[in-house]
Write an enzyme that holds these catalytic residues in place. Structure first.
Site, PDB file in Angstrom:
ATOM      1  CE  LYS A   8      -0.225   0.119   7.987  1.00  0.00           C
ATOM      2  NZ  LYS A   8      -0.172   0.752   6.644  1.00  0.00           N
ATOM      3  NE  ARG A  47       4.280   6.161  -4.088  1.00  0.00           N
ATOM      4  CZ  ARG A  47       3.288   6.491  -4.921  1.00  0.00           C
ATOM      5  NH1 ARG A  47       2.110   5.935  -4.796  1.00  0.00           N
ATOM      6  NH2 ARG A  47       3.489   7.360  -5.890  1.00  0.00           N
TER       7      ARG A  47
END
Ligand code: BZD
Length: 808
Positions: free
Chosen positions: A659, A548
């Site tokens: 990740k 974001r």
């Protein structure tokens, strides 16, 4: 591994039947969308069979049930994931190939449900995955928004928001459970009666809506446990279609009740750091809480009758941030008003059952509601909160020094507002942060008064991610390389990734690590070309910041680095750099002007840099529109540098850092959030760490003498030139200049310390960038990161929740 098909033939037979039943056509006649829908229905059907076995098994064993309440679940596409978890991905792919179809193509047709904003929602989805994998009877409870998070389009560099109608083609994974619908009341007033010498409370004059659940199966890896995610949709409680009004031509008013009820589950609020004061949001929060509590109590009653005293032995209610904070008061309401328990009895049950995770320390993001709004919408819940607050106040020893301040900081009701974080803490037996530093900050600042009172309630649970979705599924090439070296045990137990360490000395293996990365970069380059028309070079370094847009995440610092490189490459012949592609992706809340301007700046810089033949062989800037789970799965595997550059102390944890690490990227980051644990595990020498630490930021704030102008005046050559370019026309061709960004940095005195960290950041970047020249060393560090990333599996996180919070 349980298997749902014995062989290809069995699969093909069943699949043909479902295609026929669902579409009325033969497989050959059916189009791709029908084929996808039928395949998903077939798999979902099997998943539901196992779900019902899992449920029966849990009942038989009296397993504790964990209900994970979250206003967001960002689950991503399910087909590929469930085939993998059932261990039938290859079987199905081969069968489809035999039938003349392509599995990947069908997977692409699945809508990507955007029922979340970012990290918080995706964490909830990873936790469902891991609860099922660990064999926990764990259920998600959330909202079924008709429109997910907006789709982002980029027009002249600007973000435009378009409605996301993810349900319009039908969603094959869900089942509507009309039989489990729950009536939810809003408004009205509390009436008190006496019954058997006891005060009994109820609400009269409330207007009701119907919360209708939809169940989505959650398939655990190995296929042994299938749990459920239950999401709630709001509908009118009664059909009030006004035929007369309709016949007079006022169609909208004729169906006004339906529209008003459905509005509650129409949209996901797109602000990832809180949205205060909106009545509809408060309705959403109460709806999914009240419906979820009603539904779990119904299950409990069916199993254990009214044995409420043992509720906390059989049920754990976890609240993901403060949006489900009403779980405590609502459970109190049911136990008091409907089940007739006494306050103390009910309170003990509630506080032993409910637990809470905090995800933010930004003070502006802490949820608060005007008492006015709150008490009018939810009068009985408000009354219960008042009583909780009164008893809380009474619990203070007024003879003790400083009690007033402790009370002021911990009160639920203060300054005309309901403070949801304090409500959550007081109703919970456990409060946790999401990374080591974050929990320390909670204990020492945001929630310090609570910590002083009940330190034992506080604990840390560093976030995690699903290695199935984010390594096995997202990065099949690397995953099979890994499995060829250490077997497939890492899918079950990600700590086995450490067995890759010896391969750091294996030159041939390291070369293959580089080769899979190159393939993933080529795959991403094809996607970028298709989506944006931009050509990026897979042979360049892929430097990635995807998350974001937020001031504290400092995408601005990243683009300042790009501008600085651009300016140096065009003016200083001594500047050298390995060819690099700077990749950005992410959405900004629609009302967040500054964040949207940063997106426009990135695209404007891209427009100039990518067209400039003096540099565009060396650097490229690429903004990938509409970041979501599905394209994230293409981006992480292609990354070499993972940008994790928040101002120290601001990012609670971060999960894209994990990740990217698991996919072999090196972290270019500050010592913030879970970056600290990444460095602890993988060693500072394998990452690029820079910038002020949290204590240094604190010291600076305490001294209060930071002046952005000083930094600019001291460095006209670089910083001065970068800031100057915001308003001197360099990047204004696309859609104008960037005065507001300049003002934020210079007039608002650079609140996120972009200028202060600039040089150490650019230096750390250049060091990493030059390290890339030695590919063997680079691949070794990449492999090291993957090998040490197993601890960030959400399986580990969930086991900690299970053992230390839920006791499940
Ligand atoms: O939660 C994020 C934090 O910013 C990250 O540091 C952290 O890693 C993740 C998971 O713990 N917070 C959010 O994503 N928050 C929201 O999305 C959100 C949504 C609605 C309202 C308030 C916050």
């Amino acid at each position: 591994m349980t298997t749902i098909f014995q062989d290809k033939e069995q699969f093909i037979d069943e699949y043909r039947l479902v295609v026929k039943a669902f579409t009325g056509k033969s497989f050959e006649e059916a189009g791709a969308t029908d084929r996808y829908q039928a395949l998903a229905r077939l798999i979902a059907g099997h998943a539901r069979d196992i779900a019902s076995e899992s449920f029966t098994e849990s009942s038989r064993k009296h397993k504790k049930r964990v209900y994970y309440f979250s206003i967001e679940f960002l689950i991503g596409r399910l087909l590929d994931n469930y085939l993998l978890n059932f261990g039938i991905r290859d079987l199905v792919a081969e069968a489809l190939a035999d039938m003349g179809a392509d599995l990947d193509e069908l997977c692409e047709l699945e809508p990507d449900p955007a029922l979340g904003n970012g990290g918080l929602g995706r964490l909830a989805a990873c936790f469902l995955d891991s609860m099922a994998h660990e064999g926990i009877a764990g259920y998600g409870n959330g909202m079924r928004y008709r429109y997910g998070l907006f789709k982002q389009e980029i027009v002249n560099g600007r973000q435009h928001e378009v409605a996301d109608e993810w349900l319009s083609g039908g969603y094959p994974w869900e089942v509507r459970r009309q039989d489990r619908a729950v009536r939810i009341g809003f408004g009205g007033h509390v009436v008190t009666r006496e019954k058997n010498g006891r005060q009994v409370y109820s609400v009269e004059g409330a207007s009701e809506v119907l919360a209708v659940p939809y169940d989505i199966p959650v398939v655990g890896f190995g296929g042994k446990t299938v749990n459920k995610l239950r999401v709630w949709s709001a509908e009118p409680a009664e059909e009030h279609f006004d035929l007369e009004t309709f016949n007079h031509g006022d169609y909208a008013r004729a169906d006004a009740d339906r529209a008003n009820a459905e509005a509650i589950s129409a949209i996901l609020y797109p602000n990832d750091q809180g949205e205060h004061g909106r009545l509809l949001r408060l309705k959403q929060e109460y709806l999914f809480v009240a419906a979820g509590i009603s539904s779990l109590l119904r299950t409990y009653r069916e199993e254990y009758g009214s044995d409420w005293a043992h509720l906390s032995d059989r049920v754990a209610i976890h609240t993901n941030d403060t949006h489900p904070a009403m779980c405590g008061p609502e459970l109190m309401r049911v136990l008091l008003d409907e089940e007739g328990l006494e306050w103390d009895e009910a309170w003990e049950i509630v506080t032993k059952t409910v637990s809470f995770t905090n995800h933010t320390i930004l003070p502006e993001a802490l949820e608060r509601w005007p008492i006015d709004t709150f008490s009018r919408l939810l009068p009985r819940i408000y009354q219960i909160i008042e009583e909780i607050n009164r008893r809380w106040a009474e619990s203070f020893d007024t003879a003790a020094e400083g009690w007033q301040e402790h009370f002021r900081n911990t009160a639920i009701l203060w300054d005309g507002e309901v403070r949801m974080a304090n409500l959550s803490v007081i109703c919970s037996h456990s409060i946790n942060g999401v990374a080591k530093l974050h929990t320390e900050i909670l204990e020492s600042t945001v929630l310090r008064d609570f910590y002083a009172l009940t330190p034992k309630k506080f604990n840390n649970k560093t976030n995690g991610i699903s290695p199935r979705r984010f390594l096995a599924e997202a990065n099949p090439g690397y995953a099979s390389l890994i499995s060829s070296a250490i077997g497939t045990g890492w899918l079950d137990d990600a700590s086995e990734l450490e067995r890759l360490l010896p391969f750091k000395q294996d030159a041939a293996f390291l070369e293959k690590v580089g080769a899979t990365k190159l393939e993933n970069k080529a795959r991403l380059a094809r996607y970028v070309k298709r989506e944006t028309g931009l050509v990026i070079d897979p042979a360049s370094i892929f430097d990635v910041q995807v998350k974001r847009f937020h001031a504290y995440k400092r995408q601005l610092l990243n683009v300042f680095k790009v501008i600085d490189l651009y300016q140096r490459l065009t003016t200083d012949p001594n500047t050298t750099i390995e060819p690099t592609t700077f990749i950005f992706s992410g959405k900004a809340a629609s009302s967040y002007t500054f964040a949207k301007e940063v997106i426009r700046l990135i695209n404007s810089v891209a427009d100039v840099v990518n067209k400039d033949p003096r540099v565009n062989e060396l650097i490229k800037v690429c903004f990938i529109p509409n970041f979501r789970v599905s394209n994230a799965q293409l981006i992480y595997p292609a990354a070499e540098i993972s940008e994790q550059i928040s101002t120290a102390g601001k990012e609670a944890s971060g999960t894209s850092n994990m990740k990217l690490m698991m996919n072999g990227a090196l972290t270019l980051g500050t010592l913030d959030g879970a970056n600290i644990e990444i460095v602890d595990l993988a060693g500072r020498e394998n990452e690029g760490i820079f910038g002020l630490t949290k204590p240094e930021v604190q010291e600076l704030k305490d001294k209060g003498n930071y002046l952005a102008w000083d930094l600019l005046n001291d460095d006209p050559e670089r910083l001065g030139r970068v800031v100057g370019s915001l308003t001197d026309g360099t990047f204004s061709k696309l859609s104008g200049g960037f005065e507001s960004i300049r003002n934020e940095v210079m007039i608002n005195n650079d609140p996120d310390l972009v200028l202060l960290d600039f040089h150490s950041y650019v230096d750390a970047f250049e060091k990493l960038n030059h390290d890339w020249a030695n590919r063997t060393l680079w691949n070794r560090r990449a492999l090291h990161n993957t090998a040490m990333s197993g601890w960030f599996s959400s399986d580990r996180t969930i086991r900690e929740y299970r053992d230390e919070i839920w006791g499940a």
